[in-house]
Design a protein around this motif. Structure first.
Motif, PDB file in Angstrom:
ATOM      1  N   VAL A  11       0.851  -1.180   0.000  1.00 38.18           N
ATOM      2  CA  VAL A  11       0.000   0.000   0.000  1.00 38.18           C
ATOM      3  C   VAL A  11       0.890   1.235   0.000  1.00 38.18           C
ATOM      4  N   LEU A  12       0.553   2.203  -0.847  1.00 41.01           N
ATOM      5  CA  LEU A  12       1.360   3.401  -0.939  1.00 41.01           C
ATOM      6  C   LEU A  12       1.446   4.084   0.419  1.00 41.01           C
ATOM      7  N   GLY A  13       2.656   4.546   0.741  1.00 40.93           N
ATOM      8  CA  GLY A  13       2.864   5.251   1.989  1.00 40.93           C
ATOM      9  C   GLY A  13       3.269   4.354   3.136  1.00 40.93           C
ATOM     10  N   LYS A  14       3.195   3.055   2.969  1.00 40.21           N
ATOM     11  CA  LYS A  14       3.616   2.130   4.012  1.00 40.21           C
ATOM     12  C   LYS A  14       5.133   2.051   4.055  1.00 40.21           C
ATOM     13  N   PRO A  15       5.715   1.533   5.146  1.00 40.12           N
ATOM     14  CA  PRO A  15       7.168   1.360   5.198  1.00 40.12           C
ATOM     15  C   PRO A  15       7.652   0.458   4.068  1.00 40.12           C
ATOM     16  N   ILE A  16       8.873   0.702   3.614  1.00 48.43           N
ATOM     17  CA  ILE A  16       9.439  -0.167   2.597  1.00 48.43           C
ATOM     18  C   ILE A  16       9.704  -1.545   3.202  1.00 48.43           C
ATOM     19  N   PRO A  17       9.793  -2.582   2.378  1.00 48.85           N
ATOM     20  CA  PRO A  17       9.990  -3.935   2.899  1.00 48.85           C
ATOM     21  C   PRO A  17      11.290  -4.074   3.692  1.00 48.85           C
ATOM     22  N   ASN A  18      11.258  -4.945   4.703  1.00 53.64           N
ATOM     23  CA  ASN A  18      12.482  -5.208   5.445  1.00 53.64           C
ATOM     24  C   ASN A  18      13.383  -6.162   4.654  1.00 53.64           C
ATOM     25  N   VAL A  48      20.375   5.067   2.595  1.00 51.48           N
ATOM     26  CA  VAL A  48      20.432   3.654   2.230  1.00 51.48           C
ATOM     27  C   VAL A  48      19.789   2.843   3.350  1.00 51.48           C
ATOM     28  N   ALA A  49      18.708   2.147   3.013  1.00 50.51           N
ATOM     29  CA  ALA A  49      17.972   1.370   4.007  1.00 50.51           C
ATOM     30  C   ALA A  49      18.434  -0.080   4.050  1.00 50.51           C
ATOM     31  N   SER A  50      18.748  -0.652   2.897  1.00 53.24           N
ATOM     32  CA  SER A  50      19.240  -2.031   2.862  1.00 53.24           C
ATOM     33  C   SER A  50      20.019  -2.260   1.585  1.00 53.24           C
ATOM     34  N   VAL A  51      21.016  -3.123   1.672  1.00 53.13           N
ATOM     35  CA  VAL A  51      21.825  -3.532   0.527  1.00 53.13           C
ATOM     36  C   VAL A  51      22.057  -5.029   0.662  1.00 53.13           C
ATOM     37  N   LEU A 359       8.691  -0.923  -4.018  1.00 53.67           N
ATOM     38  CA  LEU A 359       8.347   0.493  -3.894  1.00 53.67           C
ATOM     39  C   LEU A 359       6.861   0.771  -3.981  1.00 53.67           C
ATOM     40  N   GLY A 360       6.062  -0.228  -4.317  1.00 52.44           N
ATOM     41  CA  GLY A 360       4.665   0.022  -4.617  1.00 52.44           C
ATOM     42  C   GLY A 360       4.514   0.433  -6.073  1.00 52.44           C
ATOM     43  N   GLU A 361       3.321   0.779  -6.461  1.00 48.38           N
ATOM     44  CA  GLU A 361       3.088   1.190  -7.845  1.00 48.38           C
ATOM     45  C   GLU A 361       3.692   2.567  -8.076  1.00 48.38           C
ATOM     46  N   THR A 362       4.650   2.644  -8.965  1.00 47.33           N
ATOM     47  CA  THR A 362       5.351   3.901  -9.212  1.00 47.33           C
ATOM     48  C   THR A 362       4.937   4.566 -10.511  1.00 47.33           C
ATOM     49  N   GLY A 363       4.560   3.782 -11.501  1.00 46.43           N
ATOM     50  CA  GLY A 363       4.245   4.328 -12.807  1.00 46.43           C
ATOM     51  C   GLY A 363       5.410   4.296 -13.779  1.00 46.43           C
ATOM     52  N   VAL A 364       6.478   3.577 -13.435  1.00 48.54           N
ATOM     53  CA  VAL A 364       7.592   3.438 -14.378  1.00 48.54           C
ATOM     54  C   VAL A 364       7.060   2.842 -15.682  1.00 48.54           C
ATOM     55  N   PRO A 365       7.363   3.432 -16.821  1.00 49.08           N
ATOM     56  CA  PRO A 365       6.789   2.981 -18.097  1.00 49.08           C
ATOM     57  C   PRO A 365       7.509   1.762 -18.667  1.00 49.08           C
ATOM     58  N   TYR A 366       7.215   0.615 -18.094  1.00 46.13           N
ATOM     59  CA  TYR A 366       7.965  -0.579 -18.496  1.00 46.13           C
ATOM     60  C   TYR A 366       7.691  -1.000 -19.927  1.00 46.13           C
ATOM     61  N   ARG A 367       6.527  -0.708 -20.462  1.00 42.59           N
ATOM     62  CA  ARG A 367       6.280  -1.101 -21.849  1.00 42.59           C
ATOM     63  C   ARG A 367       7.099  -0.244 -22.809  1.00 42.59           C
ATOM     64  N   TRP A 368       7.635   0.877 -22.354  1.00 44.00           N
ATOM     65  CA  TRP A 368       8.567   1.678 -23.139  1.00 44.00           C
ATOM     66  C   TRP A 368      10.004   1.213 -22.901  1.00 44.00           C
TER      67      TRP A 368
END
Length: 376
Positions: A11-18, A48-51, A359-368
């Motif tokens: 869900v948008l706005g939630k913490p990023i995954p651990n 940087v949260a995780s690597v 990251l959740g739904e970002t809108g990156v244009p993957y079909r492009w």
């Protein structure tokens, strides 16, 4: 199916995954695609949260680690753009002043140079005089990707500079040439002094270093063939960077925060400057779509591609060759990014779903970006 890799979207706005959740998604991606290695970094609030790294780095089965040297591919162009904006801040480069004014001689007079480009081929087309650093960084020089892509191998200008987007590594090399031969700067030294050293990127270089060999990632092609890591002997701003996921995560965090740049230059780098009018990034020089068919909000920034999505404005940059797949996606809100490096090009099939899961739904244009994939 690749498109079914992830079981849900945060869900948008939630913490990023651990880290455990990231690892689960990474292992699933490796299993589903057959890719051998994958490294992932998450940035949150500009830090940087995780690597983490998963899989293997070579055919012997040595583990891929967070300090394994990997090929940065065309994410090099984003690093170069950041450096150019530092030069802009220092008054050494003007984005809108023709590159011709940076050089003491007319560009075609330099001839065709193995270390740079086929500048002599441009004699007779005066449009080279109009190409600016902004044209280069928004991929609007008019060049093909590289001269060797042309049927006759000759560099030419296909459209008026600045009039449309068409990806070009050749343009990037032109600006490198102007910085080195016109301004008298050594690009490799400038990158270390202005970026890599200040950010603690100790295992990053645009030229091969012997110490890289002890922990080096080879690559896998789409048909599963192992390819040795290329020892690049020449600094090439279009894509010669070797790095690690840990180092490049430091750059991504600095980029989204705006470190080492003025506020104005950071804003300029990632803003939508030139609308993108083609159905896909490749092949370059593809016909422009009718306005009604173009992807809304998709535009060239400086060394990145800007987009608008569910989380507001963002930007991204990919990197690819026959045995490498990389992606950097950032959303301005909450200064969040995901950086993915893989030494196996098959991993690209998982990128759309991986980014969505992390990251959740970002809108990156993957079909492009990845028109051959069906997972977007």
């Amino acid at each position: 199916m690749i498109g079914m890799l992830m079981t849900g979207t945060p869900v948008l706005g939630k913490p990023i995954p651990n880290k455990a959740a990231v690892a689960a998604e990474a292992e699933r991606a490796l299993e589903q695609t057959g890719a051998k290695g994958l490294a992932i970094a998450l940035i949150d609030k500009g830090r940087v949260a995780s690597v983490q790294a998963f899989g293997v780095r070579n055919a012997k089965g040595d583990p891929l680690t967070t300090d394994t040297v990997m090929y940065g591919a065309s994410i090099t162009k984003t690093v170069f753009a950041h450096l150019v904006m530092q030069l802009v801040d220092d008054g050494l480069v003007d984005l809108d002043k023709p590159i011709a004014t940076m050089l003491p001689r007319p560009l075609p007079d330099y001839g065709n140079l193995d270390a740079y480009g086929n500048w002599a081929d441009l004699a007779g087309d005066e449009r080279w005089r109009r190409i600016t650093p902004r044209n280069v960084l928004t991929h609007s020089t008019g060049f093909a990707n590289f001269a060797f892509d042309e049927p006759d191998g000759k560099l030419r200008i296909h459209f008026d500079p600045g009039s449309r987007y068409s990806y070009s590594g050749e343009g990037i090399i032109l600006l490198q040439f102007a910085i080195e031969k016109g301004l008298g700067l050594d690009l490799g030294q400038e990158l270390h002094g202005r970026l890599f050293d200040p950010l603690g990127m100790k295992t990053t270089s645009l030229k091969w270093r012997a110490d890289f060999a002890s922990n080096l990632a080879d690559g896998w092609t789409i048909d599963g063939k192992v390819e040795p890591h290329d020892e690049r002997s020449r600094v090439r701003a279009a894509g010669s960077m070797d790095t690690t996921i840990a180092d490049l995560a430091r750059f991504a965090a600095a980029l989204v925060r705006g470190d080492l740049l003025t506020k104005a230059s950071r804003s300029e780098l990632a803003r939508p400057i030139l609308p993108i009018t083609t159905a896909a990034q490749f092949p370059t020089l593809a016909p422009e779509l009718p306005p009604a068919e173009r992807l809304p909000g998709l535009a060239a920034g400086l060394g990145v591609v800007a987009f608008q999505g569910a989380q507001g404005p963002g930007f991204f940059k990919g990197g690819h060759n026959d045995n490498t797949g990389n992606t950097l996606v950032c959303v301005e809100k909450r200064q969040r990014c995901v950086l993915i490096l893989s030494n196996d090009v098959r991993a690209e099939a998982a990128f759309p779903a991986l980014v969505r899961a992390l990251l959740g739904e970002t809108g990156v244009p993957y079909r492009w970006e990845y028109p051959r994939l069906k997972s977007w």
